[in-house]
Write a protein that holds these residues in place. Structure first.
Motif, PDB file in Angstrom:
ATOM      1  N   UNK A  15     -25.727 -27.268 -20.099  1.00  0.00           N
ATOM      2  CA  UNK A  15     -25.031 -26.234 -19.356  1.00  0.00           C
ATOM      3  C   UNK A  15     -25.696 -24.899 -19.587  1.00  0.00           C
ATOM      4  N   UNK A  16     -25.432 -23.963 -18.700  1.00  0.00           N
ATOM      5  CA  UNK A  16     -25.948 -22.616 -18.870  1.00  0.00           C
ATOM      6  C   UNK A  16     -25.028 -21.648 -18.141  1.00  0.00           C
ATOM      7  N   UNK A  17     -25.107 -20.386 -18.517  1.00  0.00           N
ATOM      8  CA  UNK A  17     -24.320 -19.340 -17.869  1.00  0.00           C
ATOM      9  C   UNK A  17     -25.235 -18.173 -17.546  1.00  0.00           C
ATOM     10  N   UNK A  18     -24.991 -17.568 -16.411  1.00  0.00           N
ATOM     11  CA  UNK A  18     -25.732 -16.389 -15.998  1.00  0.00           C
ATOM     12  C   UNK A  18     -24.703 -15.339 -15.594  1.00  0.00           C
ATOM     13  N   UNK A  76     -26.035 -32.284  -0.456  1.00  0.00           N
ATOM     14  CA  UNK A  76     -24.676 -32.554  -0.018  1.00  0.00           C
ATOM     15  C   UNK A  76     -23.747 -32.089  -1.130  1.00  0.00           C
ATOM     16  N   UNK A  77     -22.800 -31.196  -0.794  1.00  0.00           N
ATOM     17  CA  UNK A  77     -21.986 -30.543  -1.816  1.00  0.00           C
ATOM     18  C   UNK A  77     -20.515 -30.546  -1.429  1.00  0.00           C
ATOM     19  N   UNK A  78     -19.647 -30.707  -2.443  1.00  0.00           N
ATOM     20  CA  UNK A  78     -18.199 -30.730  -2.219  1.00  0.00           C
ATOM     21  C   UNK A  78     -17.553 -29.539  -2.922  1.00  0.00           C
ATOM     22  N   UNK A  79     -16.613 -28.901  -2.234  1.00  0.00           N
ATOM     23  CA  UNK A  79     -15.849 -27.800  -2.814  1.00  0.00           C
ATOM     24  C   UNK A  79     -14.715 -28.391  -3.645  1.00  0.00           C
ATOM     25  N   UNK A  87     -10.340 -15.757  -8.481  1.00  0.00           N
ATOM     26  CA  UNK A  87     -11.735 -15.594  -8.040  1.00  0.00           C
ATOM     27  C   UNK A  87     -12.634 -16.641  -8.704  1.00  0.00           C
ATOM     28  N   UNK A  88     -12.271 -17.919  -8.512  1.00  0.00           N
ATOM     29  CA  UNK A  88     -13.017 -19.041  -9.076  1.00  0.00           C
ATOM     30  C   UNK A  88     -13.406 -19.994  -7.950  1.00  0.00           C
ATOM     31  N   UNK A  89     -14.673 -20.402  -7.960  1.00  0.00           N
ATOM     32  CA  UNK A  89     -15.165 -21.393  -6.997  1.00  0.00           C
ATOM     33  C   UNK A  89     -15.978 -22.428  -7.757  1.00  0.00           C
ATOM     34  N   UNK A  90     -15.672 -23.706  -7.536  1.00  0.00           N
ATOM     35  CA  UNK A  90     -16.389 -24.794  -8.190  1.00  0.00           C
ATOM     36  C   UNK A  90     -16.938 -25.718  -7.107  1.00  0.00           C
ATOM     37  N   UNK A  91     -18.251 -25.957  -7.166  1.00  0.00           N
ATOM     38  CA  UNK A  91     -18.936 -26.795  -6.181  1.00  0.00           C
ATOM     39  C   UNK A  91     -19.712 -27.876  -6.926  1.00  0.00           C
ATOM     40  N   UNK A  92     -19.590 -29.128  -6.458  1.00  0.00           N
ATOM     41  CA  UNK A  92     -20.331 -30.247  -7.049  1.00  0.00           C
ATOM     42  C   UNK A  92     -21.358 -30.768  -6.061  1.00  0.00           C
ATOM     43  N   UNK A 100     -30.901 -33.555  -8.814  1.00  0.00           N
ATOM     44  CA  UNK A 100     -29.705 -33.139  -9.545  1.00  0.00           C
ATOM     45  C   UNK A 100     -28.712 -34.294  -9.632  1.00  0.00           C
ATOM     46  N   UNK A 101     -28.273 -34.584 -10.843  1.00  0.00           N
ATOM     47  CA  UNK A 101     -27.284 -35.629 -11.073  1.00  0.00           C
ATOM     48  C   UNK A 101     -26.147 -35.004 -11.868  1.00  0.00           C
ATOM     49  N   UNK A 102     -24.926 -35.237 -11.441  1.00  0.00           N
ATOM     50  CA  UNK A 102     -23.752 -34.671 -12.116  1.00  0.00           C
ATOM     51  C   UNK A 102     -23.825 -33.153 -12.221  1.00  0.00           C
ATOM     52  N   UNK A 103     -24.340 -32.491 -11.205  1.00  0.00           N
ATOM     53  CA  UNK A 103     -24.467 -31.040 -11.228  1.00  0.00           C
ATOM     54  C   UNK A 103     -23.212 -30.416 -10.640  1.00  0.00           C
ATOM     55  N   UNK A 104     -22.671 -29.439 -11.351  1.00  0.00           N
ATOM     56  CA  UNK A 104     -21.509 -28.696 -10.881  1.00  0.00           C
ATOM     57  C   UNK A 104     -21.725 -27.222 -11.170  1.00  0.00           C
ATOM     58  N   UNK A 105     -21.437 -26.401 -10.181  1.00  0.00           N
ATOM     59  CA  UNK A 105     -21.608 -24.955 -10.315  1.00  0.00           C
ATOM     60  C   UNK A 105     -20.237 -24.289 -10.294  1.00  0.00           C
ATOM     61  N   UNK A 106     -19.974 -23.451 -11.283  1.00  0.00           N
ATOM     62  CA  UNK A 106     -18.735 -22.681 -11.332  1.00  0.00           C
ATOM     63  C   UNK A 106     -19.093 -21.211 -11.202  1.00  0.00           C
TER      64      UNK A 106
END
Length: 138
Positions: A15-18, A76-79, A87-92, A100-106
């Motif tokens: 994981x990482x945070x920016x 291909x991405x799911x919300x 103010x939270x958005x999570x996309x897989x 990318x495998x098991x990638x999720x962006x918060x």
């Protein structure tokens, strides 16, 4: 921030945070970020985006076509989550021709909270590196 950006990771995950400070009102920034159907509004590497399921709300799926030259053509991405109050958005990522495998962006947005030592250091880093960039261009 730690509530959303410190997920439990499996042994084969990382994981990482920016953090990015944006000099614009939070509602204006959120109005751009929250548009699941239009990531190309702020992501320059996207050629096009179309919804393949849903209306842009939670559970919707989008197909993103990337500009040529990147190591993939489509994603291909799911919300997974869209919370206008927090103010939270999570996309897989659920498919595409990428690795990318098991990638999720918060993505979360926060009003700037008073200056801390770390905050001052990051602002100083931004000023110094931005000055170097300007000097290199001149």
């Amino acid at each position: 921030m730690t509530r959303y950006h410190e997920p439990a990771l499996a042994p084969n995950q990382c994981g990482s945070s920016i953090v990015q400070v944006i000099d614009a009102p939070l509602p204006r920034v959120w109005s751009v970020i929250r548009r699941f159907d239009a990531p190309q509004a702020y992501k320059g590497f996207i050629k096009s985006c179309s919804l393949v399921a849903g209306d842009g709300g939670v559970g919707s799926v989008r197909e993103v076509r990337l500009i040529s030259g990147l190591p993939a053509n489509t994603s291909l991405e799911r919300l997974e989550r869209l919370d206008d109050e927090l103010k939270v958005m999570v996309v897989s990522n659920i498919g595409g021709d990428h690795k990318l495998v098991n990638y999720r962006s918060t993505t979360t947005l926060h009003d700037e909270e008073g200056d801390t030592i770390i905050g001052c250091n990051l602002k100083s880093l931004a000023r110094i590196t931005e000055k170097k960039k300007k000097k290199a261009v001149d």
